[in-house]
Design an enzyme around this catalytic site. Structure first.
Site, short mmCIF file in Angstrom:
data_model
loop_
_atom_site.label_atom_id
_atom_site.label_comp_id
_atom_site.label_asym_id
_atom_site.label_seq_id
_atom_site.Cartn_x
_atom_site.Cartn_y
_atom_site.Cartn_z
N SER A 141 25.71 1.17 29.26
CA SER A 141 26.17 2.44 28.69
C SER A 141 25.00 3.39 28.78
O SER A 141 23.86 2.96 29.00
CB SER A 141 26.54 2.20 27.22
OG SER A 141 26.64 3.43 26.51
N TYR A 154 25.35 -1.85 19.02
CA TYR A 154 25.82 -1.43 20.35
C TYR A 154 24.62 -1.17 21.26
O TYR A 154 24.56 -1.64 22.39
CB TYR A 154 26.69 -0.18 20.21
CG TYR A 154 27.41 0.21 21.49
CD1 TYR A 154 28.54 -0.49 21.92
CD2 TYR A 154 26.96 1.27 22.28
CE1 TYR A 154 29.20 -0.14 23.10
CE2 TYR A 154 27.62 1.63 23.45
CZ TYR A 154 28.74 0.93 23.85
OH TYR A 154 29.39 1.28 25.02
N1 LIG Z 1 34.41 4.72 26.97
C1 LIG Z 1 33.14 5.06 26.90
O1 LIG Z 1 32.81 6.17 26.51
C2 LIG Z 1 32.08 4.07 27.34
C3 LIG Z 1 30.77 4.56 27.46
C4 LIG Z 1 29.77 3.68 27.84
C5 LIG Z 1 30.07 2.37 28.13
N2 LIG Z 1 31.35 1.93 28.01
C6 LIG Z 1 31.61 0.51 28.29
O2 LIG Z 1 32.65 0.40 29.23
C7 LIG Z 1 33.30 -0.87 29.06
C8 LIG Z 1 34.80 -0.67 29.08
O3 LIG Z 1 35.19 0.02 27.90
P1 LIG Z 1 36.36 1.11 27.85
O4 LIG Z 1 35.72 2.39 27.49
O5 LIG Z 1 37.21 1.03 29.03
O6 LIG Z 1 37.11 0.62 26.51
P2 LIG Z 1 38.60 0.12 26.23
O7 LIG Z 1 38.60 -0.24 24.78
O8 LIG Z 1 39.59 1.10 26.71
O9 LIG Z 1 38.70 -1.19 27.12
C9 LIG Z 1 37.96 -2.35 26.82
C10 LIG Z 1 38.80 -3.56 27.18
O10 LIG Z 1 38.02 -4.74 26.90
C11 LIG Z 1 38.85 -5.68 26.26
N3 LIG Z 1 38.04 -6.59 25.44
C12 LIG Z 1 37.35 -6.30 24.32
N4 LIG Z 1 36.77 -7.41 23.84
C13 LIG Z 1 37.10 -8.42 24.69
C14 LIG Z 1 36.81 -9.80 24.73
N5 LIG Z 1 36.08 -10.39 23.77
N6 LIG Z 1 37.30 -10.54 25.76
C15 LIG Z 1 38.07 -9.97 26.72
N7 LIG Z 1 38.41 -8.66 26.72
C16 LIG Z 1 37.91 -7.90 25.72
C17 LIG Z 1 39.80 -4.86 25.39
O11 LIG Z 1 40.97 -5.61 25.05
C18 LIG Z 1 40.09 -3.67 26.31
O12 LIG Z 1 41.21 -3.90 27.13
C19 LIG Z 1 32.74 -1.45 27.77
O13 LIG Z 1 31.77 -2.42 28.07
C20 LIG Z 1 32.12 -0.25 27.09
O14 LIG Z 1 31.08 -0.60 26.20
C21 LIG Z 1 32.36 2.74 27.62
#
Ligand SMILES: NC(=O)c1ccc[n+]([C@@H]2O[C@H](COP(=O)([O-])OP(=O)(O)OC[C@H]3O[C@@H](n4cnc5c(N)ncnc54)[C@H](O)[C@@H]3O)[C@@H](O)[C@H]2O)c1
Length: 277
Positions: A141, A154
């Site tokens: 991130s 986080y």
């Molecule tokens: N959205 C943002 O602003 C952002 C910014 C920086 C990093 N990220 C990172 O991007 C990645 C994807 O996140 P996103 O934004 O698409 O969020 P999201 O919540 O839309 O999707 C995350 C997915 O991961 C799944 N998940 C969570 N815990 C799990 C587990 N223990 N086992 C299997 N699946 C699991 C959830 O069910 C969900 O479908 C994450 O690692 C997040 O930290 C997101």
């Protein structure tokens, strides 16, 4: 990897957000998919959207479960005959002051965001090497580059992913592996991450905002679309980039940390304080 056509990609967290967008972009390029998520309904939706033109398998999986992740990697190879790309994307968010978050809160987020990435990397690496070409993509991130208040769990998990992946990339180069690795640092992406975050009551005391208002504010900072994020990640893999920043906010924060490696913290805390409810 220069092309994804007729290759196989394994993606965790494919039931929503960035994971789903990656699955759909890869499907559009003729890449076969092994999708995993702990959310079976979201996973089924992604598989249906990815369409019938490529081979799609789905697995309900908790990435914090070591045995299950290694079992899934073996299943993927048995079902698809090999695998070329793994995206360790599944992740969760947690906010609260370091003084009030419990050790179990920290274990919960590290188990998913850090150990899930380590399991996914270790489980798939031998299979990627056996395929003769491959790539590991790990989701950190922009908060794996800069810290902010109320996000110690986080931040710790995403800094750990960055350290792990940057060292992994060098190990692969040092040993002449056919596999490479990229660490991804998204800024705010419009997904379900804020809705599914664990928000501790201490956030209200620190910001003067009710939990709902704090979540709504978090959501307002998510400006880049998941599809845009997926495109940037896949371009980064094609170019074999070491690090991929996503969104203008990520570029601004990265520049701020380079320019003011310690002082940036005072600026961030000042911004959060100025928004007190
Ligand atoms: N959205 C943002 O602003 C952002 C910014 C920086 C990093 N990220 C990172 O991007 C990645 C994807 O996140 P996103 O934004 O698409 O969020 P999201 O919540 O839309 O999707 C995350 C997915 O991961 C799944 N998940 C969570 N815990 C799990 C587990 N223990 N086992 C299997 N699946 C699991 C959830 O069910 C969900 O479908 C994450 O690692 C997040 O930290 C997101």
């Amino acid at each position: 990897m220069k092309t994804f056509t007729d290759r196989t990609a394994a993606i965790t967290g494919a039931g929503s957000g960035i994971g789903r967008a990656l699955a759909l972009r890869l499907a559009g390029e003729g890449c076969h998919l092994a999708l995993a998520d702990r959310d079976a309904a979201g996973l089924a939706e992604t598989a249906a959207l990815a369409g019938p033109q490529i081979r799609v398998t789905t697995s309900e999986l908790d990435v914090a479960d070591e045995k299950a992740v290694f079992g899934w990697a073996d299943e993927v190879v048995a079902d698809h005959g090999g695998v070329h790309l793994v995206v360790n994307n599944a992740g969760v968010a947690l906010s609260g002051t370091a003084g009030s978050l419990s050790l179990d809160d920290y274990r919960w987020i590290m188990d998913i965001n850090f150990w899930g990435v380590v399991y996914g990397t270790k489980a798939f690496l031998p299979h990627l090497e056996a395929a003769g070409e491959g790539h590991v993509v790990n989701l950190s991130s922009i908060f794996g580059v800069a810290a902010q208040p109320l996000m110690s769990g986080y931040n710790a998990s995403k800094y750990a992913v960055r350290g792990f992946t940057e060292s992994l990339r060098q190990d692969l180069e040092l040993t002449g592996s056919a596999v490479s690795a990229t660490c991804v640092h998204p800024g705010g992406i419009r997904t379900n991450i804020a809705k599914s975050a664990r928000v501790h009551a201490s956030v209200t005391a620190a910001t003067g905002k009710a939990t709902d208002a704090a979540t709504a504010e978090f959501e307002r900072m998510l400006n880049t679309t998941p599809d845009r994020a997926a495109r940037t990640i896949l371009d980064g893999v094609r170019r074999n980039q070491r690090r991929v920043l996503i969104g203008p906010d990520a570029w601004v924060i990265d520049s701020m940390v380079r320019l003011l490696p310690a002082t940036y913290q005072r600026i961030v805390t000042g911004v959060v304080r100025s928004r007190r409810g």
